[in-house]
Design a protein around this motif. Structure first.
Motif, mmCIF file in Angstrom:
data_model
loop_
_atom_site.group_PDB
_atom_site.id
_atom_site.type_symbol
_atom_site.label_atom_id
_atom_site.label_comp_id
_atom_site.label_asym_id
_atom_site.label_seq_id
_atom_site.Cartn_x
_atom_site.Cartn_y
_atom_site.Cartn_z
ATOM 1 N N GLY A 1 -2.968 4.647 -7.087
ATOM 2 C CA GLY A 1 -2.285 4.039 -5.943
ATOM 3 C C GLY A 1 -2.890 2.693 -5.579
ATOM 4 O O GLY A 1 -2.173 1.731 -5.296
ATOM 5 N N TRP A 2 -4.230 2.628 -5.601
ATOM 6 C CA TRP A 2 -4.940 1.373 -5.328
ATOM 7 C C TRP A 2 -4.528 0.310 -6.343
ATOM 8 O O TRP A 2 -4.230 -0.829 -5.975
ATOM 9 C CB TRP A 2 -6.451 1.620 -5.374
ATOM 10 N N ALA B 1 0.839 -1.203 0.000
ATOM 11 C CA ALA B 1 0.000 0.000 0.000
ATOM 12 C C ALA B 1 0.873 1.251 0.000
ATOM 13 O O ALA B 1 0.608 2.208 -0.744
ATOM 14 C CB ALA B 1 -0.929 -0.007 1.208
ATOM 15 N N TYR B 2 1.920 1.257 0.801
ATOM 16 C CA TYR B 2 2.839 2.396 0.852
ATOM 17 C C TYR B 2 3.435 2.649 -0.530
ATOM 18 O O TYR B 2 3.486 3.791 -0.997
ATOM 19 C CB TYR B 2 3.938 2.126 1.878
ATOM 20 N N LYS C 1 -5.801 9.877 -8.613
ATOM 21 C CA LYS C 1 -4.473 9.501 -8.108
ATOM 22 C C LYS C 1 -4.603 8.365 -7.100
ATOM 23 O O LYS C 1 -3.793 7.437 -7.099
ATOM 24 C CB LYS C 1 -3.794 10.700 -7.439
ATOM 25 N N GLY C 2 -5.620 8.466 -6.237
ATOM 26 C CA GLY C 2 -5.854 7.389 -5.277
ATOM 27 C C GLY C 2 -6.157 6.070 -5.972
ATOM 28 O O GLY C 2 -5.699 5.010 -5.539
ATOM 29 N N ILE D 1 -11.037 2.799 -1.200
ATOM 30 C CA ILE D 1 -11.150 3.605 -2.421
ATOM 31 C C ILE D 1 -12.613 3.840 -2.784
ATOM 32 O O ILE D 1 -12.964 4.902 -3.308
ATOM 33 C CB ILE D 1 -10.339 2.976 -3.593
ATOM 34 N N PHE E 1 0.705 4.017 -3.104
ATOM 35 C CA PHE E 1 0.311 5.402 -2.904
ATOM 36 C C PHE E 1 1.502 6.344 -3.010
ATOM 37 O O PHE E 1 1.341 7.516 -3.345
ATOM 38 C CB PHE E 1 -0.469 5.552 -1.596
ATOM 39 N N SER E 2 2.704 5.843 -2.796
ATOM 40 C CA SER E 2 3.896 6.646 -3.022
ATOM 41 C C SER E 2 4.066 6.917 -4.515
ATOM 42 O O SER E 2 4.406 8.028 -4.919
ATOM 43 C CB SER E 2 5.121 5.927 -2.464
ATOM 44 N N ALA F 1 1.617 7.032 -6.678
ATOM 45 C CA ALA F 1 0.522 7.917 -7.098
ATOM 46 C C ALA F 1 0.667 9.342 -6.567
ATOM 47 O O ALA F 1 0.338 10.293 -7.267
ATOM 48 C CB ALA F 1 -0.813 7.329 -6.649
ATOM 49 N N PHE F 2 1.133 9.504 -5.332
ATOM 50 C CA PHE F 2 1.139 10.824 -4.704
ATOM 51 C C PHE F 2 2.535 11.395 -4.463
ATOM 52 O O PHE F 2 2.653 12.537 -4.021
ATOM 53 C CB PHE F 2 0.388 10.776 -3.363
ATOM 54 N N LEU G 1 -8.108 -2.159 0.826
ATOM 55 C CA LEU G 1 -7.851 -1.037 -0.073
ATOM 56 C C LEU G 1 -9.044 -0.755 -0.981
ATOM 57 O O LEU G 1 -9.341 0.399 -1.282
ATOM 58 C CB LEU G 1 -6.594 -1.307 -0.908
#
Length: 193
Positions: free
Chosen positions: A123-124, A69-70, A119-120, A158, A73-74, A76-77, A154
């Protein structure tokens, strides 16, 4: 794995701070850019540590899912976080313009919420692909049940995000702020002429 993830998060902020210090107070933009470009290496180190741990026979636990998950999302963001910090640092230490703020309302805010959710969603997707690859790599559903559980967590997150922010703002948009969309100039409030 918790220590690896914590070290990765600390390392990200240390590299980010060092890159911004080199870029602005030290006036070494190339060094600053090199340090900022090094932040994805931290993600790679977390990925390698996770793969090594699972290949060594570890049963996947909460931290292995957290690592995926880290990383997702890293990806994506990460760029947005660096841009956010860069704007604030440039404003504070290099006389740059005030940082941009998200729109307060209207359709501009709705578009912003959809963009952030997009973006989320990225990341998902990255996290779920990594979790799926971990399940396939180990090849034992008993040892990877926690990775499958992370895909469910996740997905729920989302979907909640989708309903609570972009869909809600589409159906019930906040009133538009007349200052939204105006560029802020250094030293002047948006309503000053």
């Amino acid at each position: 794995m918790v220590a690896v993830i914590a070290a990765g998060e600390i390392g990200f902020w240390v590299l980010l701070g060092a890159g911004l210090i080199a870029r602005y107070p030290l006036r070494r933009p190339r060094l600053g850019a090199a340090l900022l470009l090094g932040t994805p290496l931290i993600d790679l180190a977390i990925l390698v540590a996770t793969v090594i741990d699972l290949r060594a026979g570890a049963t996947a636990d909460f931290t292995h899912g957290l690592a995926a998950a880290y990383l997702g999302f890293s990806v994506a963001f990460g760029h947005s976080m660096i841009r956010w910090a860069d704007q604030r640092f440039a404003h504070r230490f290099a006389g740059g313009p005030p940082p941009t703020k998200p729109p307060a309302g209207g359709w501009a805010r709705t578009r912003y919420e959809w963009r952030e959710w997009g973006k989320g969603l990225l990341g998902w997707a990255v996290a779920c692909v990594l979790l799926g690859l971990g399940i396939l790599m180990v090849g034992d559903l008993d040892r990877t049940a926690e990775l499958l559980a992370w895909i469910g967590r996740l997905t729920v997150a989302i979907v909640i995000w989708l309903i609570a922010f972009p869909l809600w703002m589409t159906v019930f948009p906040k009133p538009a702020n007349p200052d939204d969309g105006r560029e802020l100039t250094a030293g002047r409030a948006p309503n000053e002429r």
